[in-house]
Design a protein around this motif. Structure first.
Motif, PDB file in Angstrom:
ATOM      1  N   PRO A   1       0.807  -1.216   0.000  1.00  0.00           N
ATOM      2  CA  PRO A   1       0.000   0.000   0.000  1.00  0.00           C
ATOM      3  C   PRO A   1       0.845   1.274   0.000  1.00  0.00           C
ATOM      4  O   PRO A   1       0.434   2.286  -0.588  1.00  0.00           O
ATOM      5  CB  PRO A   1      -0.818  -0.086   1.289  1.00  0.00           C
ATOM      6  CG  PRO A   1      -0.758  -1.482   1.727  1.00  0.00           C
ATOM      7  CD  PRO A   1       0.473  -2.074   1.123  1.00  0.00           C
ATOM      8  N   VAL A   2       2.016   1.241   0.609  1.00  0.00           N
ATOM      9  CA  VAL A   2       2.879   2.425   0.611  1.00  0.00           C
ATOM     10  C   VAL A   2       3.315   2.749  -0.820  1.00  0.00           C
ATOM     11  O   VAL A   2       3.244   3.902  -1.254  1.00  0.00           O
ATOM     12  CB  VAL A   2       4.102   2.221   1.537  1.00  0.00           C
ATOM     13  CG1 VAL A   2       5.136   3.303   1.338  1.00  0.00           C
ATOM     14  CG2 VAL A   2       3.650   2.155   2.984  1.00  0.00           C
ATOM     15  N   ILE A   3       3.724   1.734  -1.559  1.00  0.00           N
ATOM     16  CA  ILE A   3       4.108   1.936  -2.961  1.00  0.00           C
ATOM     17  C   ILE A   3       2.902   2.410  -3.768  1.00  0.00           C
ATOM     18  O   ILE A   3       3.008   3.321  -4.596  1.00  0.00           O
ATOM     19  CB  ILE A   3       4.700   0.648  -3.557  1.00  0.00           C
ATOM     20  CG1 ILE A   3       6.047   0.332  -2.895  1.00  0.00           C
ATOM     21  CG2 ILE A   3       4.853   0.755  -5.068  1.00  0.00           C
ATOM     22  CD1 ILE A   3       6.606  -1.030  -3.240  1.00  0.00           C
ATOM     23  N   GLY A   4       1.746   1.810  -3.530  1.00  0.00           N
ATOM     24  CA  GLY A   4       0.536   2.197  -4.246  1.00  0.00           C
ATOM     25  C   GLY A   4       0.128   3.631  -3.982  1.00  0.00           C
ATOM     26  O   GLY A   4      -0.256   4.351  -4.907  1.00  0.00           O
ATOM     27  N   VAL A   5       0.190   4.065  -2.734  1.00  0.00           N
ATOM     28  CA  VAL A   5      -0.167   5.447  -2.391  1.00  0.00           C
ATOM     29  C   VAL A   5       0.821   6.408  -3.060  1.00  0.00           C
ATOM     30  O   VAL A   5       0.416   7.440  -3.606  1.00  0.00           O
ATOM     31  CB  VAL A   5      -0.195   5.650  -0.859  1.00  0.00           C
ATOM     32  CG1 VAL A   5      -0.223   7.116  -0.490  1.00  0.00           C
ATOM     33  CG2 VAL A   5      -1.391   4.923  -0.257  1.00  0.00           C
ATOM     34  N   TRP A   6       2.104   6.080  -3.030  1.00  0.00           N
ATOM     35  CA  TRP A   6       3.108   6.924  -3.680  1.00  0.00           C
ATOM     36  C   TRP A   6       2.821   7.040  -5.179  1.00  0.00           C
ATOM     37  O   TRP A   6       2.843   8.130  -5.745  1.00  0.00           O
ATOM     38  CB  TRP A   6       4.504   6.354  -3.453  1.00  0.00           C
ATOM     39  CG  TRP A   6       5.566   7.080  -4.210  1.00  0.00           C
ATOM     40  CD1 TRP A   6       6.189   8.240  -3.865  1.00  0.00           C
ATOM     41  CD2 TRP A   6       6.116   6.708  -5.480  1.00  0.00           C
ATOM     42  NE1 TRP A   6       7.092   8.608  -4.840  1.00  0.00           N
ATOM     43  CE2 TRP A   6       7.066   7.681  -5.834  1.00  0.00           C
ATOM     44  CE3 TRP A   6       5.896   5.639  -6.337  1.00  0.00           C
ATOM     45  CZ2 TRP A   6       7.787   7.612  -7.014  1.00  0.00           C
ATOM     46  CZ3 TRP A   6       6.616   5.577  -7.514  1.00  0.00           C
ATOM     47  CH2 TRP A   6       7.546   6.567  -7.841  1.00  0.00           C
ATOM     48  N   PHE A   7       2.538   5.916  -5.820  1.00  0.00           N
ATOM     49  CA  PHE A   7       2.258   5.910  -7.259  1.00  0.00           C
ATOM     50  C   PHE A   7       0.999   6.725  -7.569  1.00  0.00           C
ATOM     51  O   PHE A   7       0.982   7.524  -8.512  1.00  0.00           O
ATOM     52  CB  PHE A   7       2.100   4.474  -7.754  1.00  0.00           C
ATOM     53  CG  PHE A   7       1.843   4.369  -9.219  1.00  0.00           C
ATOM     54  CD1 PHE A   7       2.862   4.568 -10.130  1.00  0.00           C
ATOM     55  CD2 PHE A   7       0.572   4.087  -9.694  1.00  0.00           C
ATOM     56  CE1 PHE A   7       2.628   4.484 -11.490  1.00  0.00           C
ATOM     57  CE2 PHE A   7       0.326   4.002 -11.053  1.00  0.00           C
ATOM     58  CZ  PHE A   7       1.354   4.191 -11.951  1.00  0.00           C
ATOM     59  N   LEU A   8      -0.050   6.557  -6.780  1.00  0.00           N
ATOM     60  CA  LEU A   8      -1.285   7.310  -6.980  1.00  0.00           C
ATOM     61  C   LEU A   8      -1.035   8.809  -6.804  1.00  0.00           C
ATOM     62  O   LEU A   8      -1.524   9.626  -7.585  1.00  0.00           O
ATOM     63  CB  LEU A   8      -2.364   6.820  -6.007  1.00  0.00           C
ATOM     64  CG  LEU A   8      -3.741   7.444  -6.132  1.00  0.00           C
ATOM     65  CD1 LEU A   8      -4.340   7.161  -7.498  1.00  0.00           C
ATOM     66  CD2 LEU A   8      -4.654   6.911  -5.033  1.00  0.00           C
ATOM     67  N   TRP A   9      -0.251   9.175  -5.800  1.00  0.00           N
ATOM     68  CA  TRP A   9       0.066  10.585  -5.554  1.00  0.00           C
ATOM     69  C   TRP A   9       0.845  11.186  -6.719  1.00  0.00           C
ATOM     70  O   TRP A   9       0.538  12.289  -7.186  1.00  0.00           O
ATOM     71  CB  TRP A   9       0.840  10.725  -4.246  1.00  0.00           C
ATOM     72  CG  TRP A   9       1.311  12.126  -3.999  1.00  0.00           C
ATOM     73  CD1 TRP A   9       2.590  12.596  -4.048  1.00  0.00           C
ATOM     74  CD2 TRP A   9       0.494  13.253  -3.684  1.00  0.00           C
ATOM     75  NE1 TRP A   9       2.617  13.937  -3.783  1.00  0.00           N
ATOM     76  CE2 TRP A   9       1.334  14.375  -3.546  1.00  0.00           C
ATOM     77  CE3 TRP A   9      -0.869  13.421  -3.491  1.00  0.00           C
ATOM     78  CZ2 TRP A   9       0.869  15.638  -3.251  1.00  0.00           C
ATOM     79  CZ3 TRP A   9      -1.334  14.686  -3.196  1.00  0.00           C
ATOM     80  CH2 TRP A   9      -0.475  15.779  -3.065  1.00  0.00           C
ATOM     81  N   LYS A  10       1.869  10.476  -7.197  1.00  0.00           N
ATOM     82  CA  LYS A  10       2.684  10.990  -8.308  1.00  0.00           C
ATOM     83  C   LYS A  10       1.836  11.139  -9.582  1.00  0.00           C
ATOM     84  O   LYS A  10       1.974  12.113 -10.311  1.00  0.00           O
ATOM     85  CB  LYS A  10       3.876  10.070  -8.579  1.00  0.00           C
ATOM     86  CG  LYS A  10       4.895  10.025  -7.447  1.00  0.00           C
ATOM     87  CD  LYS A  10       5.406  11.388  -7.088  1.00  0.00           C
ATOM     88  CE  LYS A  10       6.569  11.781  -7.931  1.00  0.00           C
ATOM     89  NZ  LYS A  10       7.160  13.070  -7.555  1.00  0.00           N
ATOM     90  N   ASN A  11       0.958  10.175  -9.834  1.00  0.00           N
ATOM     91  CA  ASN A  11       0.083  10.258 -10.995  1.00  0.00           C
ATOM     92  C   ASN A  11      -0.869  11.439 -10.892  1.00  0.00           C
ATOM     93  O   ASN A  11      -1.109  12.145 -11.867  1.00  0.00           O
ATOM     94  CB  ASN A  11      -0.733   8.967 -11.133  1.00  0.00           C
ATOM     95  CG  ASN A  11      -0.382   8.196 -12.367  1.00  0.00           C
ATOM     96  OD1 ASN A  11       0.347   8.667 -13.214  1.00  0.00           O
ATOM     97  ND2 ASN A  11      -0.918   7.004 -12.454  1.00  0.00           N
ATOM     98  N   THR A  12      -1.413  11.651  -9.702  1.00  0.00           N
ATOM     99  CA  THR A  12      -2.330  12.764  -9.488  1.00  0.00           C
ATOM    100  C   THR A  12      -1.618  14.094  -9.696  1.00  0.00           C
ATOM    101  O   THR A  12      -2.158  15.002 -10.338  1.00  0.00           O
ATOM    102  CB  THR A  12      -2.948  12.691  -8.074  1.00  0.00           C
ATOM    103  OG1 THR A  12      -3.622  11.435  -7.937  1.00  0.00           O
ATOM    104  CG2 THR A  12      -3.933  13.806  -7.836  1.00  0.00           C
TER     105      THR A  12
END
Length: 171
Positions: free
Chosen positions: A47-58
């Motif tokens: 989930p940490v990697i997923g949140v980081w990826f979602l944040w960068k995409n946003t």
């Protein structure tokens, strides 16, 4: 507008998934054995990697939309007039011809974020998403580093055009 709704629904589902997986990781850690603690830590990493990826995409999409809004205000946003197939996809030959024009424009003005923005749209029309993202990242970097003769940078992403040129999925 449809792309925004799809993005927010997908982001909400991902956040729900991150919370669910994170809670399972915490449960494993609370169990207390060496094996479950190890697995719990490994599960929490996802989930940490997923949140980081979602944040960068946003962040990427918001910055691209700010550029789109500014370019639209200047009257330089590319017009979507390319012929389409019955399924709605842009015809490949037309996209290639538009791409050639945008590539030449960018070669003539390599430090102009507007040219890179239009090149990114041309890449996207030609269904080359990786290069479209790189060109848009270049446009964003040039926009940040260049003085803005057209006025202040727009901070309000709500004033972006309703048909944003980029969605995080590249669709």
């Amino acid at each position: 507008m449809r792309a925004k709704i799809t993005y927010f629904v997908t982001a909400a589902v991902l956040v729900f998934y991150f919370v669910l997986v994170g809670s399972r990781g915490v449960m494993l850690i609370r169990h207390g054995t060496l094996l479950t603690v190890t697995f719990g830590i490994a599960v929490l990493i996802l989930p940490v990697i997923g949140v980081w990826f979602l944040w960068k995409n946003t962040q990427f999409v918001r910055r691209a939309n700010v550029l789109a809004a500014e370019l639209d205000a200047q009257g330089g946003l590319p017009v979507d007039d390319l012929p389409r197939t019955p399924s709605g996809r842009i015809e490949r030959d037309a996209a290639d011809a538009a791409f050639a024009k945008r590539r030449e424009e960018t070669e003539d003005a390599p430090d102009d974020w507007r040219a890179w923005f239009r090149l990114a749209v041309a890449y996207q029309d030609a269904r080359d998403t990786p290069r479209a993202r790189k060109a848009m990242q270049r446009a964003i970097a040039l926009h940040k580093s260049s003085p803005n003769p057209a006025g202040p940078v727009l901070k309000d992403t709500e004033s972006s055009p309703s048909s944003a040129p980029f969605s995080p999925s590249g669709a």
